[in-house]
Design an enzyme around this catalytic site. Structure first.
Site, PDB file in Angstrom:
ATOM      1  N   ASN A 279      -4.483   4.744  -5.215  1.00 30.25           N
ATOM      2  CA  ASN A 279      -5.779   4.461  -5.425  1.00 30.25           C
ATOM      3  C   ASN A 279      -7.072   3.674  -6.335  1.00 30.25           C
ATOM      4  O   ASN A 279      -6.982   4.387  -7.168  1.00 30.25           O
ATOM      5  CB  ASN A 279      -6.574   5.914  -5.237  1.00 30.25           C
ATOM      6  CG  ASN A 279      -6.094   6.747  -3.978  1.00 30.25           C
ATOM      7  OD1 ASN A 279      -6.819   7.334  -3.338  1.00 30.25           O
ATOM      8  ND2 ASN A 279      -4.879   7.292  -4.756  1.00 30.25           N
TER       9      ASN A 279
ATOM     10  N   LYS B  62       1.813  -3.315   6.825  1.00 33.05           N
ATOM     11  CA  LYS B  62       1.669  -3.621   4.906  1.00 33.05           C
ATOM     12  C   LYS B  62       3.380  -2.991   5.105  1.00 33.05           C
ATOM     13  O   LYS B  62       3.484  -4.241   4.317  1.00 33.05           O
ATOM     14  CB  LYS B  62       1.262  -2.518   4.567  1.00 33.05           C
ATOM     15  CG  LYS B  62       0.105  -2.893   4.359  1.00 33.05           C
ATOM     16  CD  LYS B  62      -0.363  -4.276   2.845  1.00 33.05           C
ATOM     17  CE  LYS B  62      -2.177  -3.968   3.469  1.00 33.05           C
ATOM     18  NZ  LYS B  62      -1.796  -5.937   2.921  1.00 33.05           N
TER      19      LYS B  62
ATOM     20  N   ARG C 198      -4.614  13.505  -6.533  1.00 35.07           N
ATOM     21  CA  ARG C 198      -4.357  12.093  -6.077  1.00 35.07           C
ATOM     22  C   ARG C 198      -4.126  10.913  -6.940  1.00 35.07           C
ATOM     23  O   ARG C 198      -4.695  11.820  -8.089  1.00 35.07           O
ATOM     24  CB  ARG C 198      -5.737  11.219  -5.077  1.00 35.07           C
ATOM     25  CG  ARG C 198      -5.615  11.874  -3.463  1.00 35.07           C
ATOM     26  CD  ARG C 198      -4.256  11.670  -2.549  1.00 35.07           C
ATOM     27  NE  ARG C 198      -4.754  12.316  -1.173  1.00 35.07           N
ATOM     28  CZ  ARG C 198      -3.839  13.076  -0.775  1.00 35.07           C
ATOM     29  NH1 ARG C 198      -3.405  13.807  -1.951  1.00 35.07           N
ATOM     30  NH2 ARG C 198      -4.083  13.418   0.514  1.00 35.07           N
TER      31      ARG C 198
ATOM     32  N   LEU D 163     -13.579   6.819  -1.596  1.00 38.71           N
ATOM     33  CA  LEU D 163     -13.446   8.255  -2.393  1.00 38.71           C
ATOM     34  C   LEU D 163     -15.056   8.002  -3.232  1.00 38.71           C
ATOM     35  O   LEU D 163     -16.109   8.539  -3.325  1.00 38.71           O
ATOM     36  CB  LEU D 163     -12.986   9.201  -3.139  1.00 38.71           C
ATOM     37  CG  LEU D 163     -13.057  10.700  -3.876  1.00 38.71           C
ATOM     38  CD1 LEU D 163     -14.249  10.795  -3.040  1.00 38.71           C
ATOM     39  CD2 LEU D 163     -12.387  11.267  -4.825  1.00 38.71           C
TER      40      LEU D 163
ATOM     41  N   SER E  10       1.224  -1.112  -0.427  1.00 44.64           N
ATOM     42  CA  SER E  10      -0.078   0.416   0.121  1.00 44.64           C
ATOM     43  C   SER E  10       0.622   1.453  -0.418  1.00 44.64           C
ATOM     44  O   SER E  10       1.781   1.351   0.311  1.00 44.64           O
ATOM     45  CB  SER E  10      -1.135   0.085   1.023  1.00 44.64           C
ATOM     46  OG  SER E  10      -1.686   0.834   1.360  1.00 44.64           O
TER      47      SER E  10
ATOM     48  N   TYR F 280      -2.002   0.088  10.551  1.00 51.62           N
ATOM     49  CA  TYR F 280      -2.754  -0.458   9.244  1.00 51.62           C
ATOM     50  C   TYR F 280      -1.204  -0.059   7.865  1.00 51.62           C
ATOM     51  O   TYR F 280      -0.622  -1.354   7.513  1.00 51.62           O
ATOM     52  CB  TYR F 280      -3.909   0.156   8.429  1.00 51.62           C
ATOM     53  CG  TYR F 280      -3.179  -0.823   6.954  1.00 51.62           C
ATOM     54  CD1 TYR F 280      -4.027  -1.994   6.190  1.00 51.62           C
ATOM     55  CD2 TYR F 280      -2.977   0.384   5.337  1.00 51.62           C
ATOM     56  CE1 TYR F 280      -3.551  -2.410   4.563  1.00 51.62           C
ATOM     57  CE2 TYR F 280      -3.897   0.548   4.434  1.00 51.62           C
ATOM     58  CZ  TYR F 280      -3.823  -0.703   4.014  1.00 51.62           C
ATOM     59  OH  TYR F 280      -3.820  -1.267   2.734  1.00 51.62           O
TER      60      TYR F 280
ATOM     61  N   PHE G  40     -13.579  17.842   1.267  1.00 53.46           N
ATOM     62  CA  PHE G  40     -12.360  18.477   2.322  1.00 53.46           C
ATOM     63  C   PHE G  40     -11.579  19.294   2.424  1.00 53.46           C
ATOM     64  O   PHE G  40     -10.540  18.864   1.870  1.00 53.46           O
ATOM     65  CB  PHE G  40     -12.376  16.561   3.967  1.00 53.46           C
ATOM     66  CG  PHE G  40     -13.157  15.999   4.439  1.00 53.46           C
ATOM     67  CD1 PHE G  40     -14.279  16.185   5.160  1.00 53.46           C
ATOM     68  CD2 PHE G  40     -13.963  15.005   3.188  1.00 53.46           C
ATOM     69  CE1 PHE G  40     -15.064  15.268   5.914  1.00 53.46           C
ATOM     70  CE2 PHE G  40     -15.117  14.357   3.511  1.00 53.46           C
ATOM     71  CZ  PHE G  40     -15.738  14.488   5.116  1.00 53.46           C
TER      72      PHE G  40
END
Length: 329
Positions: free
Chosen positions: A175, A150, A222, A192, A122, A146, A209
């Site tokens: 993503n 990874k 992103r 999202l 990740s 998390y 946000f």
């Protein structure tokens, strides 16, 4: 050639299983169905239902397949607890699900002579990096249990490779969005795309946000990659390992270009045909302004390049979300 896909009943895992089948590679799935769905497992694929934390279960699965007509030749390891934010409140659970499980898996692989593993890693291993363009040389500094698990998973696999000659690589996702089939949708309560799709289906207004970041339109930028492209990367990596071709310890699955949250919202309205103006809320602490990943090393070594556009990602994800909303399950 038979590959085991752990977490193969999940959103990404089931796409990986389908991609292997499409490439003519037999697949077995392990999943405890804590977040995956049995209906996501492709037809004709054996589902071994159980948890990797249960060592006796894992050992039994590997022993049975080792003595079968189609012994395992590799593992794609996707199973795990994946919610970074929640992992801060549940660190012990996260470590058990992601580290204990990986140790059990590696032990079973070694005991039955399974030679190769592709690990689902990740972008969380990089943490809130100041790097606007992330390469495999970017420093790792995970900021959640998390992300830590990874990174430790990568270390465990690399250490086992030194000790036993295990063939391996890790693919670091950023993503992952979209769908390769309307039968499989992203059901995450945190991502999202499903959040926006759910809001539109419920007649609510999607939210942004923060709009005062140092980016062209003020919203976070992103790197998004279609889930079908991510699945294809696993097949490509598995073929290299099966052929005995050495791969680097980790590869970023990035597009090399970023999309802002506002651009996502504009495209969402266009593709779905539902006009809306997103509500703007205060920025969330810790959200970096821009993270875009280089996929150059994966292109060089794994022959992998993302093939889908943003419109592909949104339209396919929307179709899957609509199909899921009309499913009796």
């Amino acid at each position: 050639m038979t590959w085991l896909v752990t977490g193969g009943a999940g959103y990404i895992g089931s796409h990986v299983a389908r991609a292997f089948l499409a490439a003519g590679i037999e697949v077995v799935v392990i999943d405890d169905l804590s977040s995956g769905r049995a209906g996501f497992v492709p037809d004709g694929v054996t589902l071994e239902q159980g948890s990797l934390v249960d060592k006796a279960f894992v050992d039994d699965v590997f022993a049975r397949w080792a003595s079968s007509e189609h012994p395992l030749t590799g593992v794609v390891h996707l199973a795990g607890y994946k919610y970074a934010g929640v992992s801060v409140q549940r660190p012990l659970h996260t470590y058990t699900q992601n580290i204990t499980a990986t140790v059990n898996l590696l032990e079973a692989m070694h005991e039955t002579g399974v030679p190769s593993i592709v690990f689902s890693s990740s972008a969380a291993v990089y943490g809130n990096t100041p790097a606007e363009f992330v390469t495999e040389e970017t420093g790792t500094s995970p900021e959640s249990p998390y992300g830590e698990t990874k990174l430790i998973g990568e270390w465990l696999i690399a250490d086992q490779a030194v000790a036993t000659g295990l063939r391996h690589t890790a693919l670091r996702y950023f993503n992952v969005v979209g769908s390769a089939t309307p039968e499989v949708s992203d059901t995450s309560p945190h991502n999202l795309f499903p959040l926006v799709f759910r809001a539109l289906q419920e007649g609510k207004t999607p939210k942004i946000f923060g709009d005062d970041y140092p980016t062209p339109d003020g919203t976070c930028v992103r790197d998004y990659v279609h889930v079908a492209d991510v699945a294809a990367a696993h097949v490509a990596a598995a073929r290299k390992l099966d052929a005995g071709i050495p791969l680097d310890a980790a590869y970023n699955l990035g597009s090399g270009s970023g999309v802002s949250v506002r651009e996502i919202m504009t495209s969402m309205a266009s593709v779905t045909g539902i006009p809306f103006t997103p509500d703007v809320l205060p920025a969330r602490p810790g959200d970096p302004a821009r993270i875009v990943a280089s996929g150059e090393r994966a292109a060089r070594d794994v022959d992998w390049m993302p093939a889908h556009t943003l419109a592909d990602m949104i339209s396919s994800g929307w179709a899957a979300a609509l199909a899921a909303s009309h499913s009796p399950s």
